[in-house]
Write a protein that holds these residues in place. Structure first.
Motif, PDB file in Angstrom:
ATOM      1  N   UNK A 191       2.603  49.551 -58.672  1.00 22.66           N
ATOM      2  CA  UNK A 191       3.112  50.807 -59.232  1.00 22.66           C
ATOM      3  C   UNK A 191       2.145  51.954 -58.950  1.00 22.66           C
ATOM      4  N   UNK A 192       0.841  51.697 -59.093  1.00 26.68           N
ATOM      5  CA  UNK A 192      -0.164  52.727 -58.802  1.00 26.68           C
ATOM      6  C   UNK A 192      -0.087  53.149 -57.328  1.00 26.68           C
ATOM      7  N   UNK A 193       0.064  52.169 -56.432  1.00 29.62           N
ATOM      8  CA  UNK A 193       0.160  52.482 -55.002  1.00 29.62           C
ATOM      9  C   UNK A 193       1.364  53.377 -54.715  1.00 29.62           C
ATOM     10  N   UNK A 194       2.483  53.109 -55.370  1.00 29.19           N
ATOM     11  CA  UNK A 194       3.672  53.934 -55.159  1.00 29.19           C
ATOM     12  C   UNK A 194       3.499  55.331 -55.751  1.00 29.19           C
ATOM     13  N   UNK A 195       2.778  55.435 -56.864  1.00 31.52           N
ATOM     14  CA  UNK A 195       2.517  56.753 -57.459  1.00 31.52           C
ATOM     15  C   UNK A 195       1.661  57.606 -56.531  1.00 31.52           C
ATOM     16  N   UNK A 196       0.660  56.986 -55.903  1.00 35.90           N
ATOM     17  CA  UNK A 196      -0.155  57.721 -54.930  1.00 35.90           C
ATOM     18  C   UNK A 196       0.715  58.169 -53.756  1.00 35.90           C
ATOM     19  N   UNK A 197       1.665  57.323 -53.373  1.00 36.54           N
ATOM     20  CA  UNK A 197       2.578  57.683 -52.293  1.00 36.54           C
ATOM     21  C   UNK A 197       3.469  58.851 -52.702  1.00 36.54           C
ATOM     22  N   UNK A 198       3.869  58.901 -53.975  1.00 33.50           N
ATOM     23  CA  UNK A 198       4.665  60.032 -54.454  1.00 33.50           C
ATOM     24  C   UNK A 198       3.878  61.338 -54.359  1.00 33.50           C
ATOM     25  N   UNK A 199       2.542  61.255 -54.503  1.00 34.07           N
ATOM     26  CA  UNK A 199       1.712  62.442 -54.313  1.00 34.07           C
ATOM     27  C   UNK A 199       1.824  62.946 -52.878  1.00 34.07           C
ATOM     28  N   UNK A 200       1.893  62.008 -51.932  1.00 35.03           N
ATOM     29  CA  UNK A 200       2.069  62.386 -50.533  1.00 35.03           C
ATOM     30  C   UNK A 200       3.410  63.079 -50.322  1.00 35.03           C
ATOM     31  N   UNK A 201       4.475  62.511 -50.882  1.00 33.29           N
ATOM     32  CA  UNK A 201       5.800  63.110 -50.768  1.00 33.29           C
ATOM     33  C   UNK A 201       5.816  64.486 -51.429  1.00 33.29           C
ATOM     34  N   UNK A 202       5.124  64.618 -52.563  1.00 25.59           N
ATOM     35  CA  UNK A 202       5.038  65.900 -53.256  1.00 25.59           C
ATOM     36  C   UNK A 202       4.350  66.952 -52.385  1.00 25.59           C
ATOM     37  N   UNK A 203       3.264  66.560 -51.696  1.00 28.61           N
ATOM     38  CA  UNK A 203       2.566  67.483 -50.795  1.00 28.61           C
ATOM     39  C   UNK A 203       3.493  67.974 -49.693  1.00 28.61           C
ATOM     40  N   UNK A 204       4.260  67.052 -49.121  1.00 29.46           N
ATOM     41  CA  UNK A 204       5.169  67.411 -48.034  1.00 29.46           C
ATOM     42  C   UNK A 204       6.256  68.362 -48.535  1.00 29.46           C
ATOM     43  N   UNK A 205       6.779  68.095 -49.741  1.00 29.94           N
ATOM     44  CA  UNK A 205       7.825  68.951 -50.300  1.00 29.94           C
ATOM     45  C   UNK A 205       7.320  70.367 -50.511  1.00 29.94           C
ATOM     46  N   UNK A 206       6.131  70.512 -51.101  1.00 31.06           N
ATOM     47  CA  UNK A 206       5.577  71.842 -51.349  1.00 31.06           C
ATOM     48  C   UNK A 206       5.228  72.545 -50.045  1.00 31.06           C
ATOM     49  N   UNK A 207       4.758  71.781 -49.076  1.00 35.70           N
ATOM     50  CA  UNK A 207       4.448  72.367 -47.771  1.00 35.70           C
ATOM     51  C   UNK A 207       5.717  72.897 -47.111  1.00 35.70           C
ATOM     52  N   UNK A 208       6.784  72.104 -47.145  1.00 33.74           N
ATOM     53  CA  UNK A 208       8.043  72.512 -46.523  1.00 33.74           C
ATOM     54  C   UNK A 208       8.632  73.749 -47.192  1.00 33.74           C
ATOM     55  N   UNK A 209       8.444  73.863 -48.518  1.00 37.40           N
ATOM     56  CA  UNK A 209       8.999  74.999 -49.244  1.00 37.40           C
ATOM     57  C   UNK A 209       8.137  76.254 -49.120  1.00 37.40           C
ATOM     58  N   UNK A 210       6.854  76.061 -48.835  1.00 38.81           N
ATOM     59  CA  UNK A 210       5.938  77.187 -48.865  1.00 38.81           C
ATOM     60  C   UNK A 210       5.420  77.675 -47.532  1.00 38.81           C
ATOM     61  N   UNK A 211       5.790  77.008 -46.423  1.00 41.44           N
ATOM     62  CA  UNK A 211       5.266  77.382 -45.119  1.00 41.44           C
ATOM     63  C   UNK A 211       6.373  77.700 -44.129  1.00 41.44           C
ATOM     64  N   UNK A 212       6.056  78.551 -43.176  1.00 38.30           N
ATOM     65  CA  UNK A 212       6.937  78.786 -42.042  1.00 38.30           C
ATOM     66  C   UNK A 212       6.673  77.690 -41.025  1.00 38.30           C
ATOM     67  N   UNK A 213       7.560  76.723 -40.954  1.00 41.86           N
ATOM     68  CA  UNK A 213       7.303  75.498 -40.212  1.00 41.86           C
ATOM     69  C   UNK A 213       7.358  75.665 -38.706  1.00 41.86           C
ATOM     70  N   UNK A 214       8.071  76.636 -38.208  1.00 43.35           N
ATOM     71  CA  UNK A 214       8.192  76.765 -36.755  1.00 43.35           C
ATOM     72  C   UNK A 214       8.769  75.505 -36.143  1.00 43.35           C
ATOM     73  N   UNK A 215       9.970  75.161 -36.550  1.00 42.43           N
ATOM     74  CA  UNK A 215      10.587  73.889 -36.154  1.00 42.43           C
ATOM     75  C   UNK A 215      10.706  73.720 -34.645  1.00 42.43           C
ATOM     76  N   UNK A 216      10.671  74.815 -33.925  1.00 40.62           N
ATOM     77  CA  UNK A 216      10.763  74.699 -32.476  1.00 40.62           C
ATOM     78  C   UNK A 216       9.565  74.035 -31.858  1.00 40.62           C
ATOM     79  N   UNK A 217       8.435  73.952 -32.597  1.00 35.68           N
ATOM     80  CA  UNK A 217       7.219  73.349 -32.050  1.00 35.68           C
ATOM     81  C   UNK A 217       7.110  71.862 -32.372  1.00 35.68           C
ATOM     82  N   UNK A 218       8.039  71.338 -33.133  1.00 32.72           N
ATOM     83  CA  UNK A 218       7.922  69.968 -33.618  1.00 32.72           C
ATOM     84  C   UNK A 218       7.816  68.945 -32.485  1.00 32.72           C
ATOM     85  N   UNK A 219       8.499  69.172 -31.414  1.00 38.37           N
ATOM     86  CA  UNK A 219       8.561  68.185 -30.338  1.00 38.37           C
ATOM     87  C   UNK A 219       7.473  68.371 -29.301  1.00 38.37           C
ATOM     88  N   UNK A 220       6.596  69.341 -29.512  1.00 41.60           N
ATOM     89  CA  UNK A 220       5.542  69.588 -28.533  1.00 41.60           C
ATOM     90  C   UNK A 220       4.389  68.640 -28.752  1.00 41.60           C
TER      91      UNK A 220
END
Length: 289
Positions: free
Chosen positions: A260-289
């Protein structure tokens, strides 16, 4: 001849489904994140969360293998080493703070302790592979899967390859440690050569830390996106095949506190990604470079 029915007792805190899910998610996410701005801002917390899972797994394995009697089997030790090879071990912070000699010493000391613990566990497993762990009578039946092929963990050639690779890593570690000690011993000279050793951009660590602790080296070339993702997929598939081809206990499926602790730490990772996606200009055109 089949393995004895009493072989490979359960150890859900090492190889339970929750531990593996956390490993799979973290490994694949780290591999899939591009290594160019603005995604570099996301990498630091992801690597820290990933490494915390690795550090917790390492401490658990060392504690279990060092207990009297040992509660870590060769089968579970191989699972730990496999996951650590892809998870990594983190003792640094995710935040960016002013770097001082004291902070450098703390990071260096904790990093060294973690690496020494990893080398201790790895060398002990492969040197004593025939008799290692809580169920040595099962070691000859323990399977490790390499490129889809089932290999008995006690075969001499696998032991030789593993010890050779680990020895090379230890030599590199000792070389880096020597450089670090020299840096600390000649701290005064380092300060005088501030333009060469300490001055860097405000977003990066000082030069002497970058050179002495390889994990801080943000300028080194990283594998491409496809190579990283393929390596992560390989690690996931080989681990699952290893688990399925060994006669492990059904009690591995029991959910424990560690999972359970391992999964909670993983949820922190998912939380970081969610906040990053909502707060940054991702420039999706560069994803495949």
């Amino acid at each position: 001849m089949s393995a004895p029915p009493e072989c490979l007792g359960a150890n859900p805190d090492v190889s339970g489904i929750g531990i593996r899910i956390a490993f799979y998610i973290n490994t694949l996410l780290i591999a899939a994140v591009p290594r160019h701005p603005p995604f570099t801002k996301l990498l630091a917390p992801l690597k820290t969360n990933n490494g915390l899972n690795g550090l917790a797994l390492l401490i658990t394995a060392v504690a279990q293998s060092s207990s009297k009697p040992s509660s870590l089997s060769l089968y579970h030790a191989l699972i730990v080493l496999h996951m650590l090879a892809f998870l990594g071990i983190a003792t640094s912070t995710a935040g960016e703070y002013s770097t001082t000699q004291m902070r450098f010493r703390i990071i260096a000391f904790t990093s060294w302790c973690s690496m020494v613990a990893f080398f201790y566990l790895t060398m002990r497993v492969w040197i004593t592979v025939k008799t290692f762990g809580s169920q040595p009578e099962c070691n000859d039946w323990t399977i490790y899967v390499i490129w889809g092929v089932s290999v008995r963990a006690t075969v001499p050639w696998l032991r030789g390859v593993a010890l050779t690779l680990v020895s090379l890593v230890i030599l590199k570690f000792l070389f880096g440690t020597t450089k670090t000690i020299m840096t600390l011993c000649f701290g005064g000279r380092t300060k005088k050569r501030s333009t060469d050793s300490i001055d860097t951009e405000s977003t990066g660590p000082p030069g002497f830390i970058t050179r002495c602790i390889p994990s801080f080296n943000t300028g080194r070339r990283n594998p491409g996106l496809i190579a990283r993702v393929l390596a992560s997929i390989y690690s996931v598939i080989m681990l699952e095949l290893t688990i399925r081809r060994n006669p492990s206990s059904d009690e591995e499926k029991v959910w424990s506190f560690g999972q359970i602790i391992a999964l909670l730490i993983t949820l922190m990772t998912v939380n970081e990604i969610a906040h990053f996606a909502l707060g940054e200009d991702l420039g999706l055109g560069k994803l495949c470079k």
